[in-house]
Design an enzyme around this catalytic site. Structure first.
Site, PDB file in Angstrom:
ATOM      1  N   SER A 258       0.888  -1.161  -0.196  1.00 47.66           N
ATOM      2  CA  SER A 258      -0.050  -0.040   0.011  1.00 47.66           C
ATOM      3  C   SER A 258       0.715   1.428  -0.071  1.00 47.66           C
ATOM      4  CB  SER A 258      -0.809  -0.087   1.236  1.00 47.66           C
ATOM      5  OG  SER A 258      -1.509   1.171   1.183  1.00 47.66           O
TER       6      SER A 258
ATOM      7  N   LYS B  30      -4.954  -6.479   2.905  1.00 47.80           N
ATOM      8  CA  LYS B  30      -4.782  -5.305   1.992  1.00 47.80           C
ATOM      9  C   LYS B  30      -6.028  -4.832   1.439  1.00 47.80           C
ATOM     10  CE  LYS B  30      -3.021  -2.194  -0.849  1.00 47.80           C
ATOM     11  NZ  LYS B  30      -3.537  -2.046  -2.025  1.00 47.80           N
TER      12      LYS B  30
ATOM     13  N   HIS C  78      -7.911  -3.220   4.190  1.00 47.07           N
ATOM     14  CA  HIS C  78      -7.515  -1.809   4.400  1.00 47.07           C
ATOM     15  C   HIS C  78      -7.968  -1.053   3.462  1.00 47.07           C
ATOM     16  CE1 HIS C  78      -4.636   1.066   2.456  1.00 47.07           C
ATOM     17  NE2 HIS C  78      -3.951   1.263   3.763  1.00 47.07           N
ATOM     18  N   ASN C  79      -8.104  -1.348   1.936  1.00 44.21           N
ATOM     19  CA  ASN C  79      -8.537  -0.207   0.841  1.00 44.21           C
ATOM     20  C   ASN C  79     -10.120  -0.109   1.250  1.00 44.21           C
ATOM     21  OD1 ASN C  79      -6.315  -0.906  -0.208  1.00 44.21           O
ATOM     22  ND2 ASN C  79      -7.159  -0.927  -2.377  1.00 44.21           N
TER      23      ASN C  79
ATOM     24  N   GLU D 135     -10.299   2.372   3.713  1.00 45.09           N
ATOM     25  CA  GLU D 135      -9.921   3.748   2.974  1.00 45.09           C
ATOM     26  C   GLU D 135     -11.115   4.514   2.418  1.00 45.09           C
ATOM     27  OE1 GLU D 135      -6.599   3.202   0.451  1.00 45.09           O
ATOM     28  OE2 GLU D 135      -7.714   4.364  -0.979  1.00 45.09           O
TER      29      GLU D 135
HETATM   30  P1  NBP Z   1      -0.215  -1.731 -13.908  1.00 41.80           P
HETATM   31  O1  NBP Z   1      -1.333  -2.290 -13.314  1.00 41.80           O
HETATM   32  O2  NBP Z   1      -0.537  -0.629 -14.985  1.00 41.80           O
HETATM   33  O3  NBP Z   1       0.347  -2.857 -14.972  1.00 41.80           O
HETATM   34  C1  NBP Z   1       1.247  -2.466 -15.958  1.00 41.80           C
HETATM   35  C2  NBP Z   1       2.527  -3.775 -16.019  1.00 41.80           C
HETATM   36  O4  NBP Z   1       1.689  -5.155 -16.200  1.00 41.80           O
HETATM   37  C3  NBP Z   1       3.570  -3.398 -17.108  1.00 41.80           C
HETATM   38  O5  NBP Z   1       4.700  -3.902 -16.455  1.00 41.80           O
HETATM   39  C4  NBP Z   1       3.023  -4.572 -18.083  1.00 41.80           C
HETATM   40  O6  NBP Z   1       3.960  -4.878 -19.055  1.00 41.80           O
HETATM   41  C5  NBP Z   1       2.656  -5.578 -17.428  1.00 41.80           C
HETATM   42  N1  NBP Z   1       1.913  -6.660 -18.151  1.00 41.80           N
HETATM   43  C6  NBP Z   1       0.726  -6.627 -18.550  1.00 41.80           C
HETATM   44 BR1  NBP Z   1      -0.496  -5.359 -18.632  1.00 41.80          BR
HETATM   45  N2  NBP Z   1       0.263  -7.727 -19.183  1.00 41.80           N
HETATM   46  C7  NBP Z   1       1.206  -8.687 -19.100  1.00 41.80           C
HETATM   47  C8  NBP Z   1       1.410  -9.857 -19.578  1.00 41.80           C
HETATM   48  N3  NBP Z   1       0.516 -10.723 -19.976  1.00 41.80           N
HETATM   49  N4  NBP Z   1       2.619 -10.595 -19.091  1.00 41.80           N
HETATM   50  C9  NBP Z   1       3.500  -9.731 -18.584  1.00 41.80           C
HETATM   51  N5  NBP Z   1       3.408  -8.423 -18.179  1.00 41.80           N
HETATM   52  C10 NBP Z   1       2.321  -7.928 -18.429  1.00 41.80           C
HETATM   53  O7  NBP Z   1       1.062  -1.318 -13.104  1.00 41.80           O
HETATM   54  P2  NBP Z   1       1.232  -0.672 -11.822  1.00 41.80           P
HETATM   55  O8  NBP Z   1       0.003   0.773 -11.733  1.00 41.80           O
HETATM   56  O9  NBP Z   1       2.597  -0.275 -11.596  1.00 41.80           O
HETATM   57  O10 NBP Z   1       0.396  -1.663 -10.898  1.00 41.80           O
HETATM   58  C11 NBP Z   1       1.298  -2.565 -10.573  1.00 41.80           C
HETATM   59  C12 NBP Z   1       0.624  -3.581  -9.551  1.00 41.80           C
HETATM   60  O11 NBP Z   1       0.448  -3.038  -8.312  1.00 41.80           O
HETATM   61  C13 NBP Z   1      -1.165  -3.832  -9.972  1.00 41.80           C
HETATM   62  O12 NBP Z   1      -1.361  -5.145  -9.474  1.00 41.80           O
HETATM   63  C14 NBP Z   1      -1.823  -2.969  -9.257  1.00 41.80           C
HETATM   64  O13 NBP Z   1      -2.921  -3.218  -8.699  1.00 41.80           O
HETATM   65  C15 NBP Z   1      -0.841  -2.794  -7.836  1.00 41.80           C
HETATM   66  N6  NBP Z   1      -0.976  -1.550  -7.181  1.00 41.80           N
HETATM   67  C16 NBP Z   1      -0.936  -0.442  -7.683  1.00 41.80           C
HETATM   68  C17 NBP Z   1      -0.842   0.730  -7.203  1.00 41.80           C
HETATM   69  C18 NBP Z   1      -0.876   2.130  -7.646  1.00 41.80           C
HETATM   70  O14 NBP Z   1      -1.013   3.060  -7.036  1.00 41.80           O
HETATM   71  N7  NBP Z   1      -0.576   2.128  -8.998  1.00 41.80           N
HETATM   72  C19 NBP Z   1      -1.083   0.624  -5.336  1.00 41.80           C
HETATM   73  C20 NBP Z   1      -0.846  -0.483  -4.995  1.00 41.80           C
HETATM   74  C21 NBP Z   1      -0.896  -1.643  -5.828  1.00 41.80           C
HETATM   75  P3  NBP Z   1       4.287  -4.048 -20.464  1.00 41.80           P
HETATM   76  O15 NBP Z   1       5.077  -2.719 -20.051  1.00 41.80           O
HETATM   77  O16 NBP Z   1       4.830  -4.974 -21.331  1.00 41.80           O
HETATM   78  O17 NBP Z   1       2.900  -3.511 -20.960  1.00 41.80           O
END
Ligand code: NBP
Length: 473
Positions: A128, A182, A185-186, A189
């Protein structure tokens, strides 16, 4: 030498987590499906620490010390399964896969069981704090086998947020426990944000205050019991004006979005039979806000509600107390939910420890969590957070103000589903007799569902369509 740990999935969260690891001196191998992101990370931030770029998952696996530890930070759902499938083909028994994405805990349970078959350790870790947290110290909620924490725990504790020198990371429990916590937690939130929004709405529409004035109020509240990240950023948002000089909050479309973890929390609460009314009202309030056509139709039919501002000297402080009491209820409900799931799945979750690791790094970080930790540390079997001495006194002190605020809201037509439902929950728990007795009577009438009596044991049925005598069922 080889890398200590790896991250695959280098969008916002993954690259920031990798940088955090590198900045703490861990040699970190990095990989992304599209290698350009990996190269960009090395170009822009390679100087921050010891990175090893990997073009393929096989390269990533080869670059690691054994037993290997690979953190997956890709989109939750199908993409996560795709990466796990590929990794499970090339990893060796004893290696560890850590999913740091927002997985549903049921997926985590399934994945852990599948990888166990192959001799691999699987850790579903809730992380988080958004991108800022991932880089500078998140709150980390790792589940999975206890054995796995021996390997990855020290790394996570190093990169997690710290409060009073304590890391915001602890082994939550087996399989899906981390992602479950988690999720809740959300959910909490959502509830907290909704309550804050209701407080703003009351001060604005009943109190007649401007966003700038309300920003001051929140800033003040942030130095007392309500001190928290969410209250702090509320003050920031409220005082912000756009390029035209208009308070931003007045020009943002009033339709709130959601990504789904709040909805998951409510769905799971329904399964577990835990009344998380605060979270449910928050999820539904967001849904209602998004039904813009329906809102317009009803406004057209009835006329928009006209709220006449009627500030009085006590309003601001009454709202503060209503917010605090409602917040205690929302957190009490969330912790009840974790306790129920923990019993249900044999997770043995330490509730006080959950409060401890939420004190920093995450969105609901707050002073308040210290009180929750103390409450559960003093009595891990608390029937409800409400009965802890500290919270009992706090809610008792706030009760009169809380009722005044709910009355004001109802009379003036400002919707406060969070405040109202929290008060109803409190009154429900406190009632000596609930009308559930009548509901049981109705159920027995139409469906012969039987009822129990307060004066003797057994199940009974009244012959409603006969002579209305009572029989033992
Ligand atoms: P995203 O959730 O936007 O995912 C993008 C990533 O997933 C890129 O690296 C992309 O690779 C990869 N990807 C996808 Br889409 N399909 C794929 C596949 N079939 N095989 C391999 N890689 C694949 O990224 P994020 O916002 O950084 O979040 C990452 C995780 O963390 C998620 O589960 C999210 O729910 C969680 N999270 C996010 C936050 C936040 O604030 N954003 C907070 C807490 C948790 P590519 O570059 O090749 O397309």
């Amino acid at each position: 030498g080889k890398a200590r740990i790896a991250v695959t999935g280098l969008a916002t969260m993954g690259s920031n987590l990798a940088r955090n690891l590198a900045r703490h001196g861990f040699k970190v191998a990095v990989h992304n499906r599209t290698p350009a992101k990996m190269k960009a990370l090395l170009d822009e931030h390679g100087h921050e620490g010891d990175f090893v770029g990997a073009e393929t998952l096989q390269d990533l696996v080869d670059s690691l010390q054994t037993p290997r530890q690979i953190i997956i930070m890709v989109k939750a759902g199908g993409p996560t399964d795709a990466v796990i499938d590929e990794l499970s083909e090339i990893l060796e028994p004893g290696d560890m896969v850590i999913d740091g994405g927002n997985a549903h805990y049921a997926d985590t349970r399934r994945r852990e069981a599948a990888l166990k078959e192959k001799g691999l350790l699987f850790v579903g870790a809730g992380i988080s704090g958004g991108e800022e947290g991932a880089l500078n110290g998140p709150s980390i909620m790792p589940g999975g086998p206890a054995e796995s924490y021996k390997h990855v725990g020290p790394v996570f504790e190093e990169i997690a947020a710290k409060v009073d020198g304590q890391p915001c990371c602890v082994h939550v429990g087996p399989d899906g426990a981390g992602h479950f916590v988690k999720m809740v937690h959300n959910g909490i939130e959502y509830a907290d944000m909704q309550l804050i929004a209701e407080a703003f709405d009351l001060l604005s529409r009943v109190g007649g205050q401007t966003p700038a004035e309300i920003s001051e109020v929140f800033t003040q509240w942030n130095s007392g019991d309500l001190e928290s990240y969410l209250v702090e950023i509320t003050a920031e948002v409220l005082k912000h004006v756009d390029a035209n000089g208009t308070p931003l909050v007045q020009v943002i479309e009033d339709a709130a979005e959601q990504k789904g973890t709040g909805r998951w929390t409510v769905q799971e609460a329904l399964e577990l039979g835990v009344p998380v009314t605060g979270i449910a009202e928050a999820v539904f309030a967001r849904s209602l806000s998004g039904h813009t056509d329906q809102r317009k139709a009803v406004r057209d039919a009835f006329g928009a509600s006209e709220v006449v501002a009627k500030p009085d000297a006590d309003l601001v402080d009454d709202v503060r107390q209503a917010l605090y009491a409602s917040k205690v209820v929302a957190y009490a409900q969330g912790f009840d939910m974790i306790r129920e799931a923990s019993k249900n799945y044999d997770w043995n979750i330490d509730l006080g420890a959950m409060a401890t690791i939420w004190r920093g790094g995450c969105i609901i970080r707050a002073q308040f969590l210290n009180r929750i930790r103390e409450a559960y540390d003093a009595n891990p079997d608390l029937a409800s957070l409400l009965v802890d001495n500290y919270f009992r006194d706090a809610v008792q002190n706030a009760e009169a103000a809380w009722r005044r605020v709910v009355v004001r809201a109802v009379e003036s037509g400002v919707p406060t589903p969070g405040f109202v439902s929290a008060l109803a929950y409190y009154d429900g728990l406190r009632s000596e007799r609930l009308p559930a007795a009548l509901v049981q009577g109705q159920r027995d009438f139409f469906g012969a569902h039987t009822y129990r009596r307060v004066d003797r044991p057994g199940s009974f049925h009244t012959l409603w369509s006969g002579d209305r005598s009572e029989v033992e069922a």
